[in-house]
Design a protein around this motif. Structure first.
Motif, PDB file in Angstrom:
ATOM      1  N   ASP A   1     -22.690  -0.518  -2.273  1.00  5.61           N
ATOM      2  CA  ASP A   1     -21.718  -0.698  -2.176  1.00  5.61           C
ATOM      3  C   ASP A   1     -21.027  -2.277  -1.836  1.00  5.61           C
ATOM      4  O   ASP A   1     -21.926  -3.075  -0.030  1.00  5.61           O
ATOM      5  N   GLN A   2     -19.605  -2.926  -1.902  1.00  7.74           N
ATOM      6  CA  GLN A   2     -19.481  -4.052  -1.265  1.00  7.74           C
ATOM      7  C   GLN A   2     -19.280  -4.025  -0.341  1.00  7.74           C
ATOM      8  O   GLN A   2     -19.113  -4.990   0.476  1.00  7.74           O
ATOM      9  N   GLY A   3     -18.823  -2.676   0.876  1.00 10.35           N
ATOM     10  CA  GLY A   3     -18.557  -3.179   1.970  1.00 10.35           C
ATOM     11  C   GLY A   3     -19.688  -3.591   3.052  1.00 10.35           C
ATOM     12  O   GLY A   3     -19.522  -4.115   4.035  1.00 10.35           O
ATOM     13  N   GLN A   4     -21.460  -3.695   2.418  1.00 11.91           N
ATOM     14  CA  GLN A   4     -21.797  -3.761   3.109  1.00 11.91           C
ATOM     15  C   GLN A   4     -22.673  -5.178   2.933  1.00 11.91           C
ATOM     16  O   GLN A   4     -23.676  -5.911   3.237  1.00 11.91           O
ATOM     17  N   ALA A   5     -21.306  -6.532   1.930  1.00 10.70           N
ATOM     18  CA  ALA A   5     -22.128  -7.379   1.757  1.00 10.70           C
ATOM     19  C   ALA A   5     -22.945  -8.013   2.860  1.00 10.70           C
ATOM     20  O   ALA A   5     -23.802  -8.905   2.692  1.00 10.70           O
ATOM     21  N   LEU A   6     -22.056  -8.442   4.018  1.00  6.46           N
ATOM     22  CA  LEU A   6     -21.866  -8.993   5.270  1.00  6.46           C
ATOM     23  C   LEU A   6     -23.527  -8.821   5.411  1.00  6.46           C
ATOM     24  O   LEU A   6     -24.151  -9.731   5.773  1.00  6.46           O
ATOM     25  N   HIS A   7     -24.221  -6.991   5.428  1.00  4.81           N
ATOM     26  CA  HIS A   7     -25.599  -6.690   5.951  1.00  4.81           C
ATOM     27  C   HIS A   7     -26.524  -7.655   5.571  1.00  4.81           C
ATOM     28  O   HIS A   7     -27.518  -8.221   5.661  1.00  4.81           O
TER      29      HIS A   7
ATOM     30  N   PHE B   1     -20.828  -2.869  -5.505  1.00  4.05           N
ATOM     31  CA  PHE B   1     -19.951  -2.091  -6.591  1.00  4.05           C
ATOM     32  C   PHE B   1     -19.013  -1.769  -5.770  1.00  4.05           C
ATOM     33  O   PHE B   1     -19.000  -1.459  -4.798  1.00  4.05           O
ATOM     34  N   GLY B   2     -17.636  -0.698  -6.630  1.00  2.28           N
ATOM     35  CA  GLY B   2     -16.235  -0.537  -5.695  1.00  2.28           C
ATOM     36  C   GLY B   2     -16.571   0.277  -5.076  1.00  2.28           C
ATOM     37  O   GLY B   2     -17.798   1.193  -5.334  1.00  2.28           O
ATOM     38  N   LEU B   3     -15.888   0.719  -4.289  1.00  2.86           N
ATOM     39  CA  LEU B   3     -15.369   1.725  -4.144  1.00  2.86           C
ATOM     40  C   LEU B   3     -14.494   3.162  -4.910  1.00  2.86           C
ATOM     41  O   LEU B   3     -14.533   3.224  -6.119  1.00  2.86           O
ATOM     42  N   ILE B   4     -15.314   4.751  -4.711  1.00  3.50           N
ATOM     43  CA  ILE B   4     -14.742   5.399  -5.255  1.00  3.50           C
ATOM     44  C   ILE B   4     -13.531   5.588  -4.199  1.00  3.50           C
ATOM     45  O   ILE B   4     -13.379   6.162  -3.249  1.00  3.50           O
ATOM     46  N   LEU B   5     -12.373   6.309  -4.401  1.00  2.28           N
ATOM     47  CA  LEU B   5     -11.362   6.351  -4.186  1.00  2.28           C
ATOM     48  C   LEU B   5     -10.593   7.355  -4.281  1.00  2.28           C
ATOM     49  O   LEU B   5     -10.399   7.742  -5.221  1.00  2.28           O
ATOM     50  N   HIS B   6     -10.063   8.441  -3.371  1.00  4.06           N
ATOM     51  CA  HIS B   6      -8.975   9.544  -3.706  1.00  4.06           C
ATOM     52  C   HIS B   6      -7.644   9.818  -3.249  1.00  4.06           C
ATOM     53  O   HIS B   6      -7.905   8.285  -2.406  1.00  4.06           O
ATOM     54  N   GLN B   7      -7.078  10.616  -4.090  1.00  9.05           N
ATOM     55  CA  GLN B   7      -5.810   9.883  -3.889  1.00  9.05           C
ATOM     56  C   GLN B   7      -5.113  10.982  -1.860  1.00  9.05           C
ATOM     57  O   GLN B   7      -5.662  12.201  -2.632  1.00  9.05           O
ATOM     58  N   ASN B   8      -4.393  10.710  -1.655  1.00  5.59           N
ATOM     59  CA  ASN B   8      -3.816  11.624  -0.464  1.00  5.59           C
ATOM     60  C   ASN B   8      -2.589  12.067  -1.351  1.00  5.59           C
ATOM     61  O   ASN B   8      -1.999  11.654  -1.550  1.00  5.59           O
ATOM     62  N   GLU B   9      -2.203  12.959  -0.174  1.00  6.70           N
ATOM     63  CA  GLU B   9      -0.926  12.618  -0.546  1.00  6.70           C
ATOM     64  C   GLU B   9       0.237  12.175  -0.383  1.00  6.70           C
ATOM     65  O   GLU B   9       1.205  12.643  -1.514  1.00  6.70           O
TER      66      GLU B   9
END
Length: 573
Positions: free
Chosen positions: A336-342, A366-374
């Motif tokens: 996932d793209q969050g680890q680009a820096l690593h 790649f992008g994240l899987i997002l969940h909808q909160n309240e």
RNA sequence: GCUCCCAUAGCUCAGCUGGAUAGAGCAAGUGCCUUCUAAGCACUAGGCCACAGGUUCGAAUCCUGUUGGGAGUACCA
């Protein structure tokens, strides 16, 4: 690709006018999106300046002058474009006979004599697969199939997260919970129980932060070779692998190697020595790091203050090992793209170490899987807090829902449960692949389990209908029995035009490392196939043999594309 | 603060190396099953392609800036 032959012929003929070179024409030539505009089109705008005439006039003049290759039935000048219309029967014959000859390999590229390593899925041991793991797993799987079709030798690696401080946490919690440590009890462990330990640890550590230190200590001992901790670690690993293999089988995913991080344990000291020898290692704040200031990057941490290693250290060792072992031309990390820096840091360190091949290492984010909160906001789900769904639960729910629909629509379907699983998994997979990988995937149960429109089942249904017609026909049509004239209607021609794009789409998908390009192509085929089947009666019609031949060809092409995407090409549903 | 990603129909997204009237699906409305799987097909309606400049014969697409959203940013992976 039949397209190339026509392109060449047209370009040569146009080059005779001496206004263009052949190469220029090939560069300019496009395939119009609207079939009304012909099969190939050459825009004449670039000549306007040199000829000092309006593009429209230029095109019109040219259309009168030029000679046409025999395969071109006409050439029209419209709005400054030179539109070429290929003789439909020649076009059909060229494309479909290639499909008949090459079968599922139609559209594949010749061998590139190159090896590509694809590192994907790579889940953590001791944790259940969360729904978001489907991303790396299926994007990686699709890429490996696509690269294979593009003529690469592919090595699929599952770089399991089976090493690191997390095991300290797991062991600490396991022992605190006073769970049995005899061989038999350990053999019965499940991921579910391990996963629970993680959650418990996180909660407990919030109250007692010293547990974090304890976990680090335990891992340091494990790394130092403590036998008892080692036996626990092995049991944890085995329990997780059992469940992993079950889910991979459902997903239809396979790997050549399951070399986890622990595999590189012995290879780490030499890497650290090498870093020292190359004067790259520095001590900063009690940690050993490689400074990357010159590249505007934060330092890459090699060893913690307690001496244990990190993610980056193991990735360095793994990269060096892989280059030595497989001599790859390209190495992809589907993470996932969050680890680009690593990855930037790891690749930079390799480069500093003098490894020129580090430029062939590519992070495929790649992008994240997002969940909808309240509040209706989309946010990142966390396994730790339990807000993320488990992959096995989502698969089971999908399967159940599909099974209901089968019972309603086709109650006599044999092996309904298995087919329901194949449809459900394909729906989830396709939902994941159909959009560009960098887009975040907004996950909610309703839309994930809705199977109308541009979904996996839509693709499968197109394939099923093509299979059904062949089944009922009960015979195969040979090339020689086809009357091309019978396939010159709009629905047939559209389908054939799309079939012809297969190799282009495969190379585009490889060029951009983007499975979505192939996924969109699958939709195009299915759409055209549904339309064809709906409007053109096959069996019992005057055009039966020719149409059945097109059905055969389409089904072969669709099957191969679906397979590459990890969508099961089922024959009945 | 810095780095990266995203912005197109009410919602979710396509749109290839710039090209002809910007396309799907969902949601809304309407037709089509005594004929090969209706998980389908056909049609209606829905758009200032975030904003502002620039490059170009031509920009949703390329460049710069602005705004809004997300992610990352030294002892987790």
């Amino acid at each position: 690709m039949a397209t190339n032959l026509f392109k060449q012929e047209i370009a040569e003929a146009l080059a005779n006018t001496e206004l263009f070179t052949k190469e220029q024409v090939l560069g300019l030539m496009t395939i119009p999106q609207d079939p009304q505009h012909g099969n190939f089109s050459v825009p004449c705008f670039s000549l306007a300046k040199t000829l000092r005439k309006a593009p429209k006039i230029i095109a019109e003049d040219l259309s009168k002058q030029i000679s046409l290759p025999s395969s071109v039935s006409k050439c029209e000048a419209i709005n400054g474009y030179l539109n070429y219309y290929i003789d439909p029967q020649i076009l059909l014959q060229k494309i479909l006979s290639a499909v008949a000859e090459q079968g599922e390999k139609f559209g594949h590229l010749p061998s590139q004599n190159k090896t590509v390593i694809i590192d994907y899925s790579s889940p953590n041991i001791g944790k259940e697969l969360a729904f978001h793991h489907i991303r790396s797993t299926m994007i990686g799987h699709a890429l490996s199939c696509i690269y294979q079709a593009a003529g690469y030798k592919v090595i699929r690696i599952n770089h399991l997260g089976d090493w690191g401080t997390q095991f300290g946490k797991l062991i600490v919690m396991y022992l605190r919970a006073e769970l049995p440590t005899d061989v038999e009890s350990l053999a019965k462990l499940t991921v579910k129980e391990l996963n629970l330990l993680y959650t418990q640890f996180s909660k407990a550590a919030q109250k007692k932060p010293e547990m974090e230190d304890e976990a680090r200590e335990v891992f340091a001992k494990l790394e130092a070779g403590d036998e008892f901790y080692r036996s626990l670690w092995e049991a944890f690993k085995e329990a997780t692998l059992k469940e992993l293999r079950r889910i991979y089988k459902q997903l239809g995913v396979d790997f050549d190697y399951y070399t986890g991080e622990s595999f590189f344990e012995d290879l780490i000291p030499p890497v650290i020595d090498e870093l020292k020898a190359k004067n790259l290692l520095e001590v900063s704040q009690e940690r050993e790091v490689v400074m990357l200031e010159d590249l505007d990057l934060p330092p890459c941490l090699i060893r913690k203050s307690d001496g244990s290693t990190l993610y980056a250290t193991r990735d360095l060792a793994a990269a060096i090992y892989r280059q030595k072992e497989y001599a790859f031309d390209r190495c992809l990390y589907v993470v996932d793209q969050g680890q680009a820096l690593h990855f930037k840091q790891v690749f930079a360190v390799l480069n500093k170490m003098g490894y020129a091949w580090s430029k062939n290492m590519v992070h495929i984010p790649f992008g994240l899987i997002l969940h909808q909160n309240e509040d209706g906001k989309w946010e990142k789900g966390k396994t730790r807090t339990g807000s993320a769904s488990l992959l096995r639960d989502v698969i089971a729910a999908a399967q159940e829902k599909i099974l209901e629909q089968i019972q309603e629509k086709n109650p006599d379907l044999p092996d309904a449960e298995h087919v329901a699983m194949q449809i459900g998994v394909s729906a989830l997979t396709f939902n994941d692949l159909k959009n560009r990988r960098l887009m975040d995937v907004k996950f909610d149960w309703d839309s994930a389990l809705s199977f109308e429109g541009a979904t996996g089942p839509y693709l499968q249904n197109a394939h099923v209908r093509l299979c059904s017609i062949q089944r009922r026909a009960g015979y195969q049509v040979e090339l020689s029995q086809v009357d091309w004239f019978h396939l010159t209607d709009d629905y047939s021609m559209e389908l054939v035009r799309i079939i012809d794009r297969k190799s282009t789409r495969i190379s585009q998908a490889v060029e951009h490392d983007e499975p979505a390009l192939l996924a969109q192509y699958a939709l195009e085929i299915a759409e055209a196939a549904h339309r064809f089947v709906h409007h053109n009666r096959v069996l019992g019609s005057a055009e039966e043999k020719s149409r059945l031949f097109l059905v055969q060809c389409t089904q072969i092409v669709l099957k191969d594309v679906l397979t590459m995407l990890g969508v099961y090409p089922i024959e009945a549903m």
